[in-house]
Scaffold this motif. Structure first.
Motif, PDB file in Angstrom:
ATOM      1  N   VAL A   1       5.111   6.350  -3.413  1.00 37.94           N
ATOM      2  CA  VAL A   1       4.868   6.154  -4.848  1.00 37.94           C
ATOM      3  C   VAL A   1       5.544   7.292  -5.612  1.00 37.94           C
TER       4      VAL A   1
ATOM      5  N   ILE B   1      -6.843  -1.738  -6.892  1.00 33.77           N
ATOM      6  CA  ILE B   1      -7.550  -0.527  -6.453  1.00 33.77           C
ATOM      7  C   ILE B   1      -8.195  -0.813  -5.101  1.00 33.77           C
TER       8      ILE B   1
ATOM      9  N   GLN C   1      -8.650   2.100  -2.837  1.00 33.91           N
ATOM     10  CA  GLN C   1      -9.121   3.377  -2.282  1.00 33.91           C
ATOM     11  C   GLN C   1     -10.622   3.364  -1.947  1.00 33.91           C
TER      12      GLN C   1
ATOM     13  N   VAL D   1       0.849  -1.191   0.000  1.00 38.94           N
ATOM     14  CA  VAL D   1       0.000   0.000   0.000  1.00 38.94           C
ATOM     15  C   VAL D   1       0.892   1.252   0.000  1.00 38.94           C
ATOM     16  N   HIS D   2       0.653   2.135  -0.958  1.00 32.14           N
ATOM     17  CA  HIS D   2       1.435   3.373  -1.136  1.00 32.14           C
ATOM     18  C   HIS D   2       2.951   3.112  -1.099  1.00 32.14           C
TER      19      HIS D   2
ATOM     20  N   SER E   1      -0.382  -6.234   2.380  1.00 27.20           N
ATOM     21  CA  SER E   1       0.959  -6.045   1.802  1.00 27.20           C
ATOM     22  C   SER E   1       1.912  -7.109   2.353  1.00 27.20           C
TER      23      SER E   1
HETATM   24  C1  LIG Z   1      -2.755  -3.729  -0.097  1.00 27.75           C
HETATM   25  C2  LIG Z   1      -2.415  -2.878  -1.288  1.00 27.75           C
HETATM   26  C3  LIG Z   1      -3.252  -1.817  -1.633  1.00 27.75           C
HETATM   27  C4  LIG Z   1      -2.979  -1.054  -2.774  1.00 27.75           C
HETATM   28  N1  LIG Z   1      -3.867  -0.074  -3.156  1.00 27.75           N
HETATM   29  C5  LIG Z   1      -3.659   0.594  -4.314  1.00 27.75           C
HETATM   30  C6  LIG Z   1      -4.626   1.536  -4.806  1.00 27.75           C
HETATM   31  O1  LIG Z   1      -5.685   1.758  -4.222  1.00 27.75           O
HETATM   32  N2  LIG Z   1      -4.352   2.177  -5.979  1.00 27.75           N
HETATM   33  C7  LIG Z   1      -3.197   1.944  -6.677  1.00 27.75           C
HETATM   34  O2  LIG Z   1      -3.000   2.546  -7.727  1.00 27.75           O
HETATM   35  N3  LIG Z   1      -2.260   1.066  -6.229  1.00 27.75           N
HETATM   36  C8  LIG Z   1      -2.480   0.378  -5.082  1.00 27.75           C
HETATM   37  N4  LIG Z   1      -1.558  -0.551  -4.653  1.00 27.75           N
HETATM   38  C9  LIG Z   1      -0.311  -0.746  -5.404  1.00 27.75           C
HETATM   39  C10 LIG Z   1       0.867  -0.053  -4.713  1.00 27.75           C
HETATM   40  O3  LIG Z   1       0.723   1.347  -4.749  1.00 27.75           O
HETATM   41  C11 LIG Z   1       2.174  -0.518  -5.388  1.00 27.75           C
HETATM   42  O4  LIG Z   1       2.325  -1.888  -5.164  1.00 27.75           O
HETATM   43  C12 LIG Z   1       3.412   0.207  -4.886  1.00 27.75           C
HETATM   44  O5  LIG Z   1       3.349   1.577  -5.172  1.00 27.75           O
HETATM   45  C13 LIG Z   1       4.697  -0.367  -5.512  1.00 27.75           C
HETATM   46  O6  LIG Z   1       4.672  -0.284  -6.917  1.00 27.75           O
HETATM   47  P1  LIG Z   1       4.734  -1.581  -7.837  1.00 27.75           P
HETATM   48  O7  LIG Z   1       3.487  -2.383  -7.584  1.00 27.75           O
HETATM   49  O8  LIG Z   1       4.796  -1.064  -9.246  1.00 27.75           O
HETATM   50  O9  LIG Z   1       5.952  -2.365  -7.459  1.00 27.75           O
HETATM   51  C14 LIG Z   1      -1.814  -1.324  -3.535  1.00 27.75           C
HETATM   52  C15 LIG Z   1      -0.971  -2.384  -3.169  1.00 27.75           C
HETATM   53  C16 LIG Z   1      -1.278  -3.166  -2.067  1.00 27.75           C
HETATM   54  C17 LIG Z   1      -0.409  -4.343  -1.727  1.00 27.75           C
END
Ligand SMILES: Cc1cc2nc3c(=O)[nH]c(=O)nc-3n(C[C@H](O)[C@H](O)[C@H](O)COP(=O)(O)O)c2cc1C
Length: 320
Positions: free
Chosen positions: A196, A268, A270, A22-23, A60
């Motif tokens: 991010v 997603i 949010q 997450v983030h 996560s």
């Molecule tokens: C539990 C969880 C919730 C997440 N929620 C969102 C979200 O609501 N929107 C989004 O764009 N990415 C979301 N992500 C993706 C993360 O932002 C992303 O995994 C992180 O920034 C690392 O980037 P990468 O996935 O490209 O390695 C989430 C990831 C996890 C594990």
């Protein structure tokens, strides 16, 4: 002499840190013990507005746990995993033990190799829709202990999700504390290993992250987009910490499966942070469980640059 050779430790750490979080707060820390690796949750980046109950943090950790198991399997060990093994240490999420030697399966090797190539793809998809077989493979990977999945196939369900997403975007646009929290974790990739990167944030809720400046999508456009994409709703039987870890594990399995198939995906969560939206989703899609995330999968010609990650020293600590 330690059970784990230094090269093995690096390999395991490299796999774990590449998990989605997450983030991108990467809320985990590892300890290497005789025959086992312990995965702890870290609480130094709390998200009181986005994740007040810590659901996403544990999801996560679940994603990191999938990578940890795959890395130990890749080293030629069969694994035994115990979740929350020690009541005295509630931050200990899992112990993964190298039980006995055992060659990894072809499928495990494919998922392990996909770890380095998986990314959050927050932009529109291009190219042909998924084949029925591809969608089935990704959907099956999402099903696991305590975890279920619903693929959005009906136009009415796409419409319900679109309405709930538009409502979420409008609500978050007025939530200054939420936006402040997200801004604090929107970072310059050359300066921070947590958060991010600005170039990866995307725009709008369906695909990107809602932040301050983006426009609220109109429901009809959003409905058409959702109906065209391959979207899964991930849910669990209950809403406790075990469910959250299992949900994260399943999501990561599916994400690696999609990556192995040459597909792109994003998560997603949010909308699920608004209680009324989460309840509305359950009601309108008649979900039997607790929804946690929308997982969208498609084809993409561009591969986003990897997000930064914490250093080895931040992720591995001396045994307590
Ligand atoms: C539990 C969880 C919730 C997440 N929620 C969102 C979200 O609501 N929107 C989004 O764009 N990415 C979301 N992500 C993706 C993360 O932002 C992303 O995994 C992180 O920034 C690392 O980037 P990468 O996935 O490209 O390695 C989430 C990831 C996890 C594990």
């Amino acid at each position: 002499m330690s059970f784990w050779a230094p090269g093995e430790v690096s390999q395991i750490v490299r796999a774990v840190v590449q998990a989605p979080s997450v983030h991108n707060v990467q809320p985990w820390v590892l300890e290497f013990h005789e025959r086992s690796v312990l995965l702890f949750e870290r609480w130094d980046h709390e998200l009181p507005r986005h994740d007040p109950k810590g659901r996403n943090r544990l999801m996560s950790c679940g994603a990191a746990l999938t990578n940890l198991e795959l890395a130990v399997r890749h080293l030629g060990w069969e694994t035994t995993t115990t979740l929350f093994p020690d009541l005295a240490h509630p931050d200990l999420v899992a112990t993964v033990t190298a039980a006995r030697m055992g060659t990894p399966t072809v499928a495990e090797q494919e998922l392990y190799r996909a770890i380095a190539h998986r990314r959050s793809h927050r932009f529109g998809f291009d190219g042909a829709p998924l084949s029925a077989e591809e969608a089935r493979e990704v959907g099956n990977a999402l099903i696991g202990e305590r975890v279920g999945v619903r693929r959005v196939t009906e136009r009415a369900h796409a419409g319900a999700i679109a309405e709930l997403c538009a409502y979420t975007a409008k609500t978050l646009h007025h939530d200054h504390r939420y936006l402040h929290e997200l801004r604090a974790l929107t970072v310059d990739r050359s300066k921070s290993r947590v958060g991010v990167p600005e170039d990866r944030i995307g725009h709008g809720l369906f695909g990107g992250l809602v932040h301050g400046g983006d426009s609220v999508p109109d429901v009809e456009t959003l409905t058409a987009l959702i109906a065209k994409e391959c979207v899964f709703v991930v849910e669990t039987v209950d809403d406790g910490k075990w469910d959250h870890v299992h949900a994260g594990m399943a999501i990561q399995r599916a994400w690696l499966t999609a990556t192995h198939l040459g597909l792109a995906a994003s998560l997603i969560t949010q909308p699920m942070q608004l209680r009324e939206v989460r309840a509305g989703l359950s009601e309108r899609l008649e979900l039997p469980g607790f929804p946690h995330a929308l997982f969208r999968v498609g084809r993409a010609t561009r591969v986003p640059k990897a997000s930064p990650r914490r250093s080895f020293a931040e992720v591995v600590r001396e045994n307590r």
